[in-house]
Scaffold this active site. Structure first.
Site, PDB file in Angstrom:
ATOM      1  N   THR A  97       1.061  -1.241   0.051  1.00 24.36           N
ATOM      2  CA  THR A  97      -0.127   0.097   0.185  1.00 24.36           C
ATOM      3  C   THR A  97       0.888   1.225   0.075  1.00 24.36           C
ATOM      4  O   THR A  97       1.521   1.570   0.907  1.00 24.36           O
ATOM      5  CB  THR A  97      -0.950  -0.039   1.133  1.00 24.36           C
ATOM      6  OG1 THR A  97      -1.880  -1.246   1.182  1.00 24.36           O
ATOM      7  CG2 THR A  97      -1.942   1.173   1.276  1.00 24.36           C
ATOM      8  N   ALA A 171      -7.914   2.200  -5.680  1.00 30.24           N
ATOM      9  CA  ALA A 171      -8.768   1.156  -5.366  1.00 30.24           C
ATOM     10  C   ALA A 171      -8.279   0.802  -3.926  1.00 30.24           C
ATOM     11  O   ALA A 171      -9.236   0.956  -2.863  1.00 30.24           O
ATOM     12  CB  ALA A 171      -8.868   0.146  -6.295  1.00 30.24           C
ATOM     13  N   LYS A 172      -7.026   0.531  -3.805  1.00 30.27           N
ATOM     14  CA  LYS A 172      -6.802   0.123  -2.426  1.00 30.27           C
ATOM     15  C   LYS A 172      -6.899   1.156  -1.393  1.00 30.27           C
ATOM     16  O   LYS A 172      -7.555   0.873  -0.058  1.00 30.27           O
ATOM     17  CB  LYS A 172      -5.088  -0.425  -2.238  1.00 30.27           C
ATOM     18  CG  LYS A 172      -4.585  -0.797  -1.074  1.00 30.27           C
ATOM     19  CD  LYS A 172      -5.434  -2.201  -0.570  1.00 30.27           C
ATOM     20  CE  LYS A 172      -5.221  -2.444   0.905  1.00 30.27           C
ATOM     21  NZ  LYS A 172      -3.805  -2.880   1.056  1.00 30.27           N
ATOM     22  N   LEU A 173      -6.612   2.593  -1.698  1.00 32.54           N
ATOM     23  CA  LEU A 173      -6.797   3.533  -0.430  1.00 32.54           C
ATOM     24  C   LEU A 173      -8.404   3.742  -0.643  1.00 32.54           C
ATOM     25  O   LEU A 173      -8.606   3.978   0.546  1.00 32.54           O
ATOM     26  CB  LEU A 173      -6.061   4.784  -1.239  1.00 32.54           C
ATOM     27  CG  LEU A 173      -4.400   4.597  -1.599  1.00 32.54           C
ATOM     28  CD1 LEU A 173      -4.064   6.178  -1.979  1.00 32.54           C
ATOM     29  CD2 LEU A 173      -3.915   4.399  -0.096  1.00 32.54           C
TER      30      LEU A 173
END
Length: 305
Positions: A97, A171-173
């Site tokens: 991340t 997307a991950k955030l």
């Protein structure tokens, strides 16, 4: 079953170790390295072949990195030798991340070196990494994704291709923002119920069986039943991710009021010495703010009152 192959793995921490071990158990020859010798030894015990140097790990057709933050990725991929020693036509799969900004820099450098770069951050935590129930969001070269997919299926239950640039980073955030805010809300919710004289287990039952009973609420309610705050993902890690989230929003000229407030909640937890506790320690901060101590084991059936 996917055809087995030789893989390089750089970073054998909380996530890197169980994922690389799972791939080794699936029959892949995984060559792993880390700055800490102890982690290399633990990975070796789990079937990962020790790589004496980063260069040795990087000589394979697919090379993974699992690193803690922007600074570590920059040190390995931009300031360090990784992209210089990987062979042209190979694939770099970055699972961490990190910010879209540093990721874009790595993408440019990888392209100049003739290396296909995949942003493939994983969602899930170290407690389930060994089970294969992580998910991953992927962006980058589509052909590289197609090559990577059979390997990804060995350690994730779902994979989503999102585009050619930094889509997977956003997307991950976005997912982590939802998790952080949900934890902050859950902390205030259960403490409000305590102030209203609800029993500890009763409010957990109400939340899990209501319209807000998301998979995360169910998962964290299990820990809260016994007030287990041992870390699956720490307050300090969540604060770091919220810094990335707020930064990404500001970089795209977006106001981030909820993310910014939630970052302050985690800053307060770190300041109170809870940095290494689980991110659901938002409950403890809400109790402190409300003037409540920990509930006592007073009810039958092991319930907390």
């Amino acid at each position: 079953m996917a055809e087995t192959q030789a893989l390089g793995w750089i970073g054998l921490g909380k996530m890197g170790l169980p994922i690389s071990a799972r791939l080794a158990a699936a029959g892949h020859d995984v060559f792993g390295t880390d700055r800490e010798q102890q982690r290399i030894s633990e990975a070796s015990d789990a079937g990962v072949k020790p790589a004496a140097t980063l260069e040795e790990a990087a000589r394979h057709g697919i090379v993974f990195t699992s690193l803690p933050d922007d600074n570590a990725l920059r040190a390995v991929a931009l300031d360090g030798p990784l992209l210089h020693v990987m062979r042209k036509g190979s694939i770099l799969v970055e699972t961490s991340t990190v910010s879209p900004g540093v990721s874009a820099e790595v993408a440019q450098a990888a392209d100049s070196a003739g290396i296909a770069y995949l942003r493939a951050p994983v969602s899930g935590n170290a407690a389930i990494a060994h089970t294969g129930n992580l998910t991953c969001f992927v962006s980058g070269h589509r052909a590289a994704f197609d090559t990577f997919l059979p390997v990804a299926q060995g350690f994730t239950r779902a994979q989503k291709y999102l585009g050619t640039a930094e889509e997977a980073r956003y997307a991950k955030l976005a997912v982590n923002l939802m998790i952080a805010v949900s934890a902050a809300m859950m902390g205030e919710s259960v403490v409000l119920a305590r102030k209203g004289n609800l029993a500890w287990q009763d409010i957990l039952d109400v939340l899990t069986n209501s319209a807000v009973g998301s998979p995360m609420v169910h998962y964290k309610a299990k820990s809260l039943e016994t007030r287990d705050f041992s870390s699956t993902f720490s307050c300090r890690q969540m604060a770091k991710d919220l810094d990335l989230i707020v930064g990404a929003g500001h970089a795209t000229e977006m106001a981030m009021p909820i993310a910014s407030l939630t970052r302050e909640i985690y800053g307060a937890l770190v300041g109170r010495g809870e940095g290494e506790a689980d991110f659901i320690s938002t409950v403890k901060l809400a109790e402190w703010s409300a003037g409540l101590g920990e509930p006592d084991l007073e009810q039958t059936g092991g319930r907390l009152a």
